[in-house]
Design a protein around this motif. Structure first.
Motif, short mmCIF file in Angstrom:
data_model
loop_
_atom_site.label_atom_id
_atom_site.label_comp_id
_atom_site.label_asym_id
_atom_site.label_seq_id
_atom_site.Cartn_x
_atom_site.Cartn_y
_atom_site.Cartn_z
N ALA A 63 0.84 -1.20 0.00
CA ALA A 63 0.00 0.00 0.00
C ALA A 63 0.88 1.25 0.00
CB ALA A 63 -0.92 -0.01 1.22
N ARG A 64 1.95 1.23 0.75
CA ARG A 64 2.89 2.35 0.77
C ARG A 64 3.53 2.55 -0.60
NH1 ARG A 64 8.50 2.12 4.33
NH2 ARG A 64 9.68 3.64 3.12
N LEU A 65 3.97 1.46 -1.24
CA LEU A 65 4.59 1.57 -2.55
C LEU A 65 3.59 2.04 -3.61
CD1 LEU A 65 6.81 -1.65 -2.50
CD2 LEU A 65 7.60 0.72 -2.32
N GLY A 66 2.34 1.59 -3.49
CA GLY A 66 1.31 2.07 -4.40
C GLY A 66 1.08 3.56 -4.25
N TYR A 67 1.13 4.04 -3.02
CA TYR A 67 0.99 5.47 -2.73
C TYR A 67 2.14 6.28 -3.32
CZ TYR A 67 -0.13 9.60 0.15
OH TYR A 67 -0.47 10.86 0.59
N GLU A 68 3.35 5.70 -3.27
CA GLU A 68 4.54 6.43 -3.71
C GLU A 68 4.82 6.27 -5.20
OE1 GLU A 68 7.60 4.86 -1.23
OE2 GLU A 68 6.95 5.95 0.55
N PHE A 69 4.54 5.08 -5.78
CA PHE A 69 4.94 4.80 -7.16
C PHE A 69 3.78 4.44 -8.09
CE2 PHE A 69 8.62 3.66 -4.50
CZ PHE A 69 9.57 4.50 -5.05
N GLY A 70 2.62 4.16 -7.55
CA GLY A 70 1.51 3.75 -8.40
C GLY A 70 1.47 2.25 -8.61
N ILE A 71 0.98 1.83 -9.78
CA ILE A 71 0.77 0.41 -10.05
C ILE A 71 2.08 -0.38 -9.99
CG2 ILE A 71 1.09 0.50 -12.56
CD1 ILE A 71 -1.69 -1.39 -10.64
N SER A 72 3.20 0.29 -10.18
CA SER A 72 4.50 -0.36 -10.10
C SER A 72 4.79 -0.91 -8.70
CB SER A 72 5.60 0.62 -10.53
OG SER A 72 6.86 0.00 -10.53
N GLY A 73 4.08 -0.40 -7.71
CA GLY A 73 4.27 -0.89 -6.35
C GLY A 73 3.93 -2.35 -6.18
N MET A 74 3.23 -2.93 -7.14
CA MET A 74 2.85 -4.34 -7.02
C MET A 74 4.01 -5.29 -7.22
SD MET A 74 0.78 -5.12 -10.59
CE MET A 74 0.50 -6.86 -10.19
N TRP A 75 5.15 -4.79 -7.74
CA TRP A 75 6.28 -5.67 -8.01
C TRP A 75 6.82 -6.33 -6.74
CZ3 TRP A 75 7.07 -7.80 -12.34
CH2 TRP A 75 6.84 -7.14 -13.55
N PHE A 76 6.75 -5.66 -5.63
CA PHE A 76 7.25 -6.20 -4.37
C PHE A 76 6.62 -7.57 -4.07
CE2 PHE A 76 6.45 -5.67 0.46
CZ PHE A 76 7.43 -6.58 0.76
N VAL A 77 5.30 -7.61 -3.99
CA VAL A 77 4.62 -8.86 -3.64
C VAL A 77 4.49 -9.77 -4.86
CG1 VAL A 77 2.45 -9.83 -2.81
CG2 VAL A 77 3.44 -7.86 -1.67
N THR A 78 4.47 -9.21 -6.06
CA THR A 78 4.44 -10.05 -7.26
C THR A 78 5.67 -10.95 -7.31
OG1 THR A 78 3.14 -8.48 -8.54
CG2 THR A 78 4.50 -10.03 -9.79
N MET A 79 6.83 -10.42 -6.93
CA MET A 79 8.05 -11.23 -6.92
C MET A 79 7.96 -12.34 -5.87
SD MET A 79 9.91 -10.32 -9.35
CE MET A 79 10.27 -8.97 -10.47
N ILE A 80 7.28 -12.07 -4.77
CA ILE A 80 7.04 -13.12 -3.78
C ILE A 80 6.17 -14.22 -4.39
CG2 ILE A 80 5.92 -13.65 -1.58
CD1 ILE A 80 6.77 -10.91 -0.58
N GLY A 81 5.11 -13.80 -5.09
CA GLY A 81 4.24 -14.78 -5.75
C GLY A 81 4.97 -15.61 -6.78
N LEU A 82 5.82 -14.95 -7.59
CA LEU A 82 6.59 -15.68 -8.59
C LEU A 82 7.57 -16.65 -7.93
CD1 LEU A 82 7.40 -12.83 -11.15
CD2 LEU A 82 5.73 -14.68 -11.39
N GLY A 83 8.13 -16.26 -6.80
CA GLY A 83 9.07 -17.13 -6.10
C GLY A 83 8.41 -18.40 -5.60
N ILE A 84 7.22 -18.26 -5.01
CA ILE A 84 6.54 -19.45 -4.50
C ILE A 84 6.07 -20.33 -5.64
CG2 ILE A 84 4.18 -18.56 -4.32
CD1 ILE A 84 6.00 -20.55 -1.61
N MET A 85 5.74 -19.74 -6.79
CA MET A 85 5.37 -20.53 -7.98
C MET A 85 6.57 -21.30 -8.51
SD MET A 85 2.83 -17.84 -9.94
CE MET A 85 2.45 -18.96 -11.30
N CYS A 86 7.73 -20.66 -8.53
CA CYS A 86 8.96 -21.35 -8.97
C CYS A 86 9.28 -22.52 -8.05
CB CYS A 86 10.13 -20.37 -9.00
SG CYS A 86 10.07 -19.18 -10.34
N LEU A 87 9.10 -22.30 -6.75
CA LEU A 87 9.35 -23.38 -5.79
C LEU A 87 8.43 -24.56 -6.08
CD1 LEU A 87 10.79 -24.34 -3.22
CD2 LEU A 87 9.00 -23.21 -1.89
N GLY A 88 7.17 -24.27 -6.37
CA GLY A 88 6.22 -25.34 -6.66
C GLY A 88 6.50 -26.06 -7.96
N LEU A 89 6.91 -25.32 -8.99
CA LEU A 89 7.10 -25.90 -10.31
C LEU A 89 8.42 -26.64 -10.47
CD1 LEU A 89 5.70 -22.97 -12.49
CD2 LEU A 89 4.63 -25.21 -12.14
N PHE A 90 9.48 -26.15 -9.83
CA PHE A 90 10.81 -26.67 -10.13
C PHE A 90 11.53 -27.37 -8.97
CE2 PHE A 90 10.28 -22.80 -12.84
CZ PHE A 90 10.10 -23.46 -14.04
#
Length: 467
Positions: A63-90
């Motif tokens: 929420a803080r990053l969205g306030y400061e940078f806009g939609i780009s703030g989603m990269w923080f948690v998106t990378m967490i989501g991608l990490g857990i997906m990589c763990l599951g897939l590989f």
């Protein structure tokens, strides 16, 4: 906050404590305490995994990053989501072949006892630092909601989590996580996001009232996005609190599908929180302490009753990750250090008691550090920098390159950690390059040392494939 909302939050805290008491009755063995008996079905497993990867730093920070940078703030948690997906897939199909409790135990099997010890120390420090970030977040929410001073807020929030984690271990954590997952989902997706958009004039209102760069996915900067990839996508693959949840699944299929599903949920969560932060900029354009954006927005737009639910959802996000990382840190210390090296013949009941004592000590440390450290994202960055720079390479190389030797794995962790810490001290704790230096150094050390220490007596590590 009126009495209804305050009462709802206090009721939520009381339920968490009650669940801790119930969980204590199910934690009859050390495996129950650490892994909930390795018996979770898909729904419980998915809820627990989502709860631990999306904590207070994810909620408040995005929420803080969205306030400061806009939609780009989603990269923080998106990378967490991608990490857990990589763990599951590989990786899960390789991990599941070993009945281990911790990432350090697996590294000990792959390399040697010294590697198990040093990796346990590094991973325990990482888990402790993540716990610290959650206690900081709980303090900021309780401070904003109830008006208590920051120190008292952190003591109370951290104390509740510590209480139910000590009592029931993973069983208490699992039962509380299911409730927290449901509350968090309702609070963020069905209450906070829709009402935030209404008060900001909808998506059309955001487009007309915010600068154009707030809708640019790269507005945060490519360097920062890459740093999040190094910290969180790679860090998820070697996080003990994540592995410990992976080990609770009843079958490999459940653990794999659940991890991918949790990653997808995480990306949706990232988008929702970024939009909430952007709406907050429209509704509250003069917030000075942006770390409190989410709480201030909730206090401003939510009616009585709904406010209590949403703030309880934030507390649930904080508590779920805090309890998981506290348990991860204490499990590493008790299972991989104390029991393995000092108390090898400790009977089951005494080992559970030891686990509770160590969990208590780790919790006190987390609360103490939380009082000293103020910035939740900085504390999280330091934790993941150490983990990614020192542990990621030996784990991945160990799975995919059989020629890696025991001494090489040990030295790569030691030298990688030293390089990361030195880099952070020289360039600053928010710098990206120390992580890269640590990973490159760790990679070079494990390759060169493996060829230098290879002998005919070395037996290759056979990875068991299990589906």
């Amino acid at each position: 906050m009126n009495l209804l909302d305050t009462g709802m939050i206090i009721l939520y805290f009381s339920v968490m404590i009650a669940i801790g008491v119930i969980g204590s009755k199910r934690a009859k063995t050390s495996e129950d305490f650490a892994l909930a008996g390795r018996n979770l079905g898909f729904f419980m497993y998915l809820g627990c995994l989502c709860a631990v990867i999306l904590g207070g730093a994810s909620t408040i920070g995005t929420a803080r990053l969205g306030y400061e940078f806009g939609i780009s703030g989603m990269w923080f948690v998106t990378m967490i989501g991608l990490g857990i997906m990589c763990l599951g897939l590989f990786f899960i199909h390789r991990i599941s072949g070993f009945k281990v409790t911790t990432i350090s135990e697996l590294l000990g099997k792959r390399y040697n006892e010294n590697t198990r010890l040093i990796s346990a120390c590094v991973a325990a420090i990482y888990a402790l630092m993540v716990s610290v970030t959650q206690v900081i977040g709980m303090g900021s929410i309780i401070h904003a909601v109830l008006g208590w001073d920051n120190t008292s807020s952190k003591l109370i929030g951290g104390g509740i989590v510590l209480f139910y984690t000590i009592l029931g271990g993973m069983w208490s954590v699992t039962m509380t996580d299911i409730i927290q997952f449901m509350i968090k989902t309702v609070g963020i997706f069905f209450i906070m996001l829709p009402l935030s958009l209404v008060h900001a004039g909808g998506l059309g209102g955001l487009v007309t009232k915010l600068p154009e760069h707030y809708f640019d996915l790269s507005s945060m900067g490519i360097g920062k996005i890459f740093q999040y990839f190094l910290l969180y996508t790679l860090g998820m693959v070697v996080s003990q609190d994540i592995w410990q949840r992976i080990f609770t699944a009843k079958t490999t299929k459940i653990s794999r599908v659940g991890a991918v599903s949790a990653g997808i949920y995480g990306i949706a969560y990232a988008l929702a929180l970024s939009l909430i932060g952007m709406c907050a900029l429209v509704v509250l354009p003069t917030v000075k302490e942006t770390q409190n954006v989410f709480a201030n927005m909730a206090l401003t737009i939510l009616p009585s009753g709904l406010l209590g639910i949403v703030l309880a959802s934030v507390c649930s996000a904080l508590m779920s990750t805090a309890s998981g990382t506290l348990l991860a840190s204490s499990t590493l210390i008790t299972h991989d250090i104390m029991k393995h090296f000092w108390f090898k013949n400790l009977e089951e009941k005494r080992f559970i008691l030891l686990s509770r004592v160590i969990t208590c000590l780790v919790g006190f440390l987390a609360i103490t550090f939380a009082i000293w450290i103020q910035d939740v994202l900085v504390a999280l960055d330091v934790a993941y920098a150490i983990l990614t720079g020192a542990i990621f390479v030996p784990v991945v190389i160990g799975f995919y390159w059989k020629k890696a030797t025991a001494k090489a794995g040990f030295y790569s962790i030691i030298i990688g950690a030293i390089v990361v810490l030195a880099g952070l001290a020289i360039e600053g704790i928010s710098a990206t390059t120390p992580i890269i230096y640590g990973m490159v150094t760790s990679f070079l050390v494990i390759i060169m040392a493996s060829y230098m220490t290879q002998s005919k007596t070395d037996s290759p590590f056979e990875v068991t494939m299990s589906d």
